[in-house]
Design an enzyme around this catalytic site. Structure first.
Site, mmCIF file in Angstrom:
data_model
loop_
_atom_site.group_PDB
_atom_site.id
_atom_site.type_symbol
_atom_site.label_atom_id
_atom_site.label_comp_id
_atom_site.label_asym_id
_atom_site.label_seq_id
_atom_site.Cartn_x
_atom_site.Cartn_y
_atom_site.Cartn_z
ATOM 1 N N ASN A 53 0.852 -1.191 0.000
ATOM 2 C CA ASN A 53 0.000 0.000 0.000
ATOM 3 C C ASN A 53 0.886 1.240 0.000
ATOM 4 O O ASN A 53 1.548 1.527 0.996
ATOM 5 C CB ASN A 53 -0.909 -0.027 1.244
ATOM 6 C CG ASN A 53 -1.730 1.244 1.376
ATOM 7 O OD1 ASN A 53 -1.878 2.010 0.420
ATOM 8 N ND2 ASN A 53 -2.275 1.475 2.568
ATOM 9 N N GLU A 108 -4.876 -4.633 10.944
ATOM 10 C CA GLU A 108 -3.792 -3.657 11.099
ATOM 11 C C GLU A 108 -3.979 -2.888 12.406
ATOM 12 O O GLU A 108 -4.725 -1.905 12.440
ATOM 13 C CB GLU A 108 -3.808 -2.642 9.959
ATOM 14 C CG GLU A 108 -3.526 -3.207 8.594
ATOM 15 C CD GLU A 108 -2.984 -2.131 7.652
ATOM 16 O OE1 GLU A 108 -1.853 -2.295 7.190
ATOM 17 O OE2 GLU A 108 -3.673 -1.131 7.406
ATOM 18 N N HIS A 125 -9.274 1.487 5.692
ATOM 19 C CA HIS A 125 -7.941 1.707 6.268
ATOM 20 C C HIS A 125 -8.052 2.726 7.404
ATOM 21 O O HIS A 125 -8.832 3.677 7.313
ATOM 22 C CB HIS A 125 -6.973 2.213 5.188
ATOM 23 C CG HIS A 125 -5.543 2.160 5.642
ATOM 24 N ND1 HIS A 125 -5.007 3.092 6.499
ATOM 25 C CD2 HIS A 125 -4.564 1.253 5.398
ATOM 26 C CE1 HIS A 125 -3.742 2.768 6.753
ATOM 27 N NE2 HIS A 125 -3.454 1.653 6.092
ATOM 28 N N LYS A 152 0.011 4.407 -0.155
ATOM 29 C CA LYS A 152 -0.520 5.640 0.453
ATOM 30 C C LYS A 152 -0.215 6.835 -0.471
ATOM 31 O O LYS A 152 -0.296 6.684 -1.682
ATOM 32 C CB LYS A 152 0.038 5.821 1.869
ATOM 33 C CG LYS A 152 -0.171 4.538 2.701
ATOM 34 C CD LYS A 152 0.189 4.677 4.143
ATOM 35 C CE LYS A 152 0.051 3.305 4.819
ATOM 36 N NZ LYS A 152 0.336 3.332 6.247
HETATM 37 P P1 13P Z 1 3.595 0.295 7.651
HETATM 38 O O1 13P Z 1 4.010 -1.001 6.985
HETATM 39 O O2 13P Z 1 4.378 1.471 7.138
HETATM 40 O O3 13P Z 1 3.571 0.180 9.134
HETATM 41 O O4 13P Z 1 2.087 0.597 7.178
HETATM 42 C C1 13P Z 1 1.120 -0.376 7.309
HETATM 43 C C2 13P Z 1 -0.097 0.062 6.577
HETATM 44 O O5 13P Z 1 -0.798 0.956 7.004
HETATM 45 C C3 13P Z 1 -0.418 -0.610 5.320
HETATM 46 O O6 13P Z 1 -1.714 -0.331 4.913
#
Ligand code: 13P
Length: 246
Positions: free
Chosen positions: A7, A164, A96, A9
Site C-alpha cells: 500500500n 492492522e 484503512h 498511500k
Molecule cells: P507500515 O508497513 O508502514 O507500518 O504501514 C502499514 C499500513 O498501514 C499498510 O496499509
C-alpha cells in the site's frame, strides 16, 4: 494461498512503476511463486497506467479507497468503484485506519464494500484497534464491531480481511507472535460465524519488513501481509517475501 500487498498511500509518480517492474521480475523467477500473489495499491493517479502495464503480468493493481456511491455523482474529488474498475484495477482497500480517522463510519464502509463488490472489485477490508483501545483491553470488542457492522454473508467470496493494529502502523512496534496468533484466531472465528462457512483470508499489516516478518511467519493462521513503508522499495518488499519462505 498467501498475499503480499503493498500500500503506497500518498507516494508514487509514473516513474515509480520501475519499483513494481523489479518486483515482477523477482516474482517470475521465484521458485515459491505458486504459493503467493502480489497486489499493489498505488494512488488513484497511477491506477490506469499501472493496470494497463500489469494487465497480463503477475502483479495485480488495486485502489486505496473508493467512494460510497455507485457510478457517477456530483461529489467533488470522489472516485467510485465503477470508475476504478473501468481503468482496469482489480482490488480496493476499504476501511484503512487513515480513512477511518478522517471520518469513515461503518455505514459508509458498508456502502463502499457493497459497491466495490457490485463492480467486481475484490475488497481488502481493514480493521484494527488503536493504542487506547489496546491499553483498555478492548481489542476483541473493537474488532468484532468493525467486522459485524460492515460485513455480510454475500460478500464472502470477494473479501480479504487485513488486521492492522493502528498502534503498529509506521511505528516499528509489533504484536508478539503469540498475541497475533490469538487475535487472528479470534478474527477467523468471528468470520466463520458471520459467513457460516470457511473463513476468507486474514492478513496482517503494521511495520512489516524483512526483519519483523521472521516472527510473523511463526503464526500459521496469517494468510499474508499488508505492507506500507517497506513497499516503496523493491529490495525491501522482495526481502519480506524471501525471508518469509526462507
Ligand atoms: P507500515 O508497513 O508502514 O507500518 O504501514 C502499514 C499500513 O498501514 C499498510 O496499509
Amino acid at each position: 494461498m498467501k498475499y503480499f500487498i503493498g500500500n503506497w498511500k500518498m507516494f508514487g509518480s509514473p516513474k515509480s512503476i520501475n519499483i513494481l517492474k523489479k518486483i515482477n521480475l523477482f516474482y517470475t523467477r521465484d521458485k515459491n511463486r505458486k504459493k503467493y500473489r502480489i497486489i499493489f495499491t498505488p494512488p488513484y493517479t497511477l491506477l490506469q497506467n499501472y493496470s494497463n502495464y500489469f494487465k497480463n503480468k503477475k502483479i495485480s493493481i488495486g485502489s486505496q479507497n473508493c467512494y460510497q456511491k455507485d457510478k457517477f455523482s456530483s461529489n467533488t474529488g470522489a472516485i467510485s468503484s465503477y470508475m476504478i474498475k473501468s481503468v482496469g484495477a482489480k482490488y480496493t482497500l476499504v476501511g484503512h485506519s487513515d480513512n477511518r480517522i478522517e471520518g469513515d463510519t461503518d455505514l459508509m464502509l458498508k456502502k463502499k464494500v457493497s459497491y466495490a463488490i457490485k463492480n467486481n472489485l475484490r475488497v481488502v477490508f481493514c480493521i484494527g484497534e488503536n493504542k487506547t483501545e489496546k491499553k483498555n483491553k478492548k481489542t476483541f470488542q473493537v474488532l468484532k464491531k468493525q467486522l459485524t457492522n460492515v460485513l455480510e454473508k454475500k460478500f464472502y467470496n470477494n473479501i480479504i480481511v487485513a488486521y492492522e493494529p493502528v498502534w503498529s502502523i509506521g511505528t516499528g512496534e509489533i504484536p508478539s507472535s503469540q498475541n497475533l496468533k490469538e487475535t487472528t484466531i479470534y478474527i477467523k472465528n468471528i468470520l466463520k460465524n458471520l459467513f457460516r462457512s470457511k473463513t476468507p483470508p486474514v492478513i496482517y499489516g503494521g511495520s512489516v519488513d524483512g526483519l519483523s516478518v521472521q516472527s510473523f511467519k511463526e503464526v500459521k493462521e496469517i494468510d499474508g501481509f499488508l505492507v506500507g513503508g517497506a513497499s516503496k522499495s523493491s529490495k525491501k518488499f522482495i526481502d519480506i517475501i524471501k525471508n518469509y519462505y526462507r
